[in-house]
Design an enzyme around this catalytic site. Structure first.
Site, PDB file in Angstrom:
ATOM      1  N   CYS A 282       0.744  -1.207   0.070  1.00  0.00           N
ATOM      2  CA  CYS A 282      -0.064   0.122   0.046  1.00  0.00           C
ATOM      3  C   CYS A 282       0.827   1.288  -0.028  1.00  0.00           C
ATOM      4  O   CYS A 282       0.484   2.383  -0.610  1.00  0.00           O
ATOM      5  CB  CYS A 282      -0.894   0.135   1.174  1.00  0.00           C
TER       6      CYS A 282
ATOM      7  N   CYS B 291      14.549   9.586  -7.007  1.00  0.00           N
ATOM      8  CA  CYS B 291      13.047   9.203  -6.843  1.00  0.00           C
ATOM      9  C   CYS B 291      12.717   9.186  -5.549  1.00  0.00           C
ATOM     10  O   CYS B 291      13.361   9.856  -4.817  1.00  0.00           O
ATOM     11  CB  CYS B 291      12.964   7.598  -7.646  1.00  0.00           C
TER      12      CYS B 291
END
EC number: 2.7.7.-
Lengths: 96, 477
Positions: free
Chosen positions: B241, B431
């Protein structure tokens, strides 16, 4: 022969993020699931095929359903497609 | 004292207490005071057995459970069955919160909660029984507190430990039914195996993005998790998640359905009452619910039967797994039981800079009043609007190939600005956490011509490291 393909649980990410596909296959041929997987690899897969297939099989973690039943119940790779069949590929979820 | 010993001791004391209370009830009947209000008195802490366990419901219990009590599938016997039942919630997160709370509300006698983790602020959008004040507190303790404050009659046991091969059997055996509310394959295989070997049914839920799945494993002759998934998925295909995102209501719905299936399973154990033919049981043994919240679609599918060659639920002569202690689940799944990111290590040290080192690069360029480097942010475009470093250019990792011309043009422009004879152009790749940036560096090296004077490095730990090491005001998500 018209067959509906549905990808979910993240499997759709390999197919341009599109979950629902309707495909037409030449009705004069017989179409086994094995042949369909190859057709998908050649015609629909946007990314690296190893994310979807491992050898002839669908990779571990993806459930295959034929008309809402586990494909193990109907002959797996040997199942012969019928017109209007719905084939679903569900990537198993692990989150919670 | 170990948990098992504690449980044994508690069971012993409870049986002593029950004997005493039975004796008191008998004596009161003898002296004719049965039915007087004091019989209904209960310990508000919920630590003592409720009257439901003695064969009748108290006035309080009748009021409290009245709305389900009058359903023919429940009735007094069903309510007593719930009070006499114990459930183990494995994972106090998005699934475990609603599951535990509905089971406690329904009057399940004993709820165990397992979770080794602590509440984080990013949990609150879906793990709805935790509170802002509980951030940093044990999730198991936080959920147990929520359960107690809802229904003080329920006995709650907190297992604030990492479930592993050494404790799983004892924990699962201590309850009638287990709920898999975990978040990773290694734990899911462990829970499955422990439930099969301990002979406990398993109500399994999962959720990610807009989708949820629900099924019941190891119930009577139904299949187990391994029957369906004998081989674990490659860890690179497993999304949690934290990386994939999730709408909170999805685990909310699936966790609620887990509670529903558990209640039906427990009620199925009630002895048939001749006056009541309303039998009930779980609906998802051998069936899988697939929910897609994006299109609001529920699909129920039939699953294969129990597999005779299953590694764990086949006959003791055939099965290959006899003890969970013998299985290395992290090795089997290629990743351990954490949904937290375990950083990839693909690039060598010299191909990477730390966030602090990159800060120095930025600092120097500010002093020189020109920027002799290129910073490429490879996150999905959507995430750059949450936060990004100044002067970064977004080329998402998944689009590197298709946008290779743009990438070349970008690098070329920076090369043209560079003075002749100067050292190669530094390209930094960033990132979210420093995993994709490494893959991106590798990919860019193959995409850009080998003779270009370019040095490509990534930032270790990504923007999260930047927030932790350089700029405390930078958002972490």
């Amino acid at each position: 022969m018209e067959v509906s393909l549905n990808f979910s649980g993240g499997a759709e990410l390999l197919f341009g993020k599109i979950k629902q596909h309707t495909i037409s296959l030449p009705a004069e041929e017989t179409w086994s699931m094995k042949k369909l997987l190859n057709w998908i690899k050649d015609n629909l897969l946007k990314e690296r095929p190893e994310l979807f297939l491992q050898g002839d099989m669908v990779r571990p973690g993806i459930l295959v359903l034929v008309n809402n039943a586990d494909w193990e119940l109907v002959g797996q790779l040997d199942y012969l497609l019928q017109n209007k069949d719905e084939i679903v590929f569900i990537s198993t979820l692990h989150g919670g | 004292m170990s948990n098992t010993e504690e449980q044994k001791e508690i069971a012993h004391l409870r049986s002593l207490l029950k004997d005493k209370e039975d004796e008191i009830a008998r004596l009161k009947l003898l002296i004719g005071t049965a039915g007087l209000p004091e019989i209904d008195k209960e310990d508000p802490s919920g630590r003592t057995p409720t009257a439901a366990r003695h064969g009748h419901l108290t006035k309080d219990e009748v009021s409290r459970y009245s709305r389900q009590l009058i359903l023919p599938q429940v009735g007094v016997e069903g309510q007593k069955q719930l009070a006499n039942s114990s459930v183990l919630i494995l994972g106090a997160g998005g699934l475990g919160c609603p599951a535990a709370i509905y089971l406690a509300a329904a009057g399940v006698g004993h709820v165990g909660v397992v979770d080794y983790d602590v509440v984080e602020v990013s949990n609150l959008h879906r793990q709805i029984m935790h509170r802002e004040a509980s951030v940093g507190v044990s999730k198991a303790a936080s959920l147990a507190q929520a359960v107690r404050s809802l229904n003080s009659r329920v006995r709650v046991t907190v297992h604030d430990v990492q479930l592993d091969g050494s404790n799983a059997m004892d924990m699962v055996s201590g309850y009638d039914v287990a709920l898999d509310c975990s978040d990773n394959p290694a734990t899911r295989y462990l829970i499955n195996d422990a439930c099969v070997l301990a002979g406990r049914p398993l109500i399994s839920g999962s959720a990610l993005r807009w989708e949820g799945q629900l099924t019941v494993y190891n119930y009577r002759d139904g299949p187990c998790y391994r029957c369906l998934y004998p081989t674990p998925p490659n860890p690179q295909f497993v999304t949690n998640c934290s990386d994939g995102g999730v709408i909170g209501a999805v685990p909310g719905l699936i966790g609620t359905l887990q509670a529903m299936e558990t209640i039906k399973l427990l009620l199925a154990e009630v002895k048939p009452d001749t006056s009541n033919h309303c039998r009930i049981g779980p609906s998802f043994s051998g069936r899988l619910l697939v929910f897609d919240g994006e299109s609001a679609m529920f699909r129920t599918v039939s699953l294969r039967p129990k597999q005779l060659d299953c590694a764990v639920c086949a006959s003791p002569q055939t099965r290959t797994i006899n003890r969970v202690q013998d299985v290395d689940y992290a090795l089997f799944c290629g990743r351990g039981p954490h949904d937290k990111d375990e950083g990839l290590r693909i690039l060598k040290g010299e191909d990477r800079v730390t966030a602090s080192e990159f800060r120095n690069v930025v600092q120097q360029s500010l002093e020189m009043e020109r920027r002799p480097y290129l910073l490429i942010d490879v996150r999905p475009h959507l995430e750059t609007s949450i936060c990004s470093l100044p002067d970064s250019v977004n080329v998402p990792f998944e689009n590197l190939e298709e946008r290779v011309d743009e990438l070349k043009e970008l690098v070329n422009r920076h090369l043209a600005r560079k003075d002749a004879g100067q050292s190669p152009l530094s390209v930094y790749v960033v990132c979210r956490r420093g995993n994709n940036s490494q893959l991106a560096v590798e990919r860019m090296r193959t995409l850009l011509p080998a003779d270009w004077p370019v040095v490509i490095k990534d930032i270790v730990g990504g923007l999260q490291a930047w927030a932790e090491q350089v700029d405390p005001l930078f958002p972490i998500y």
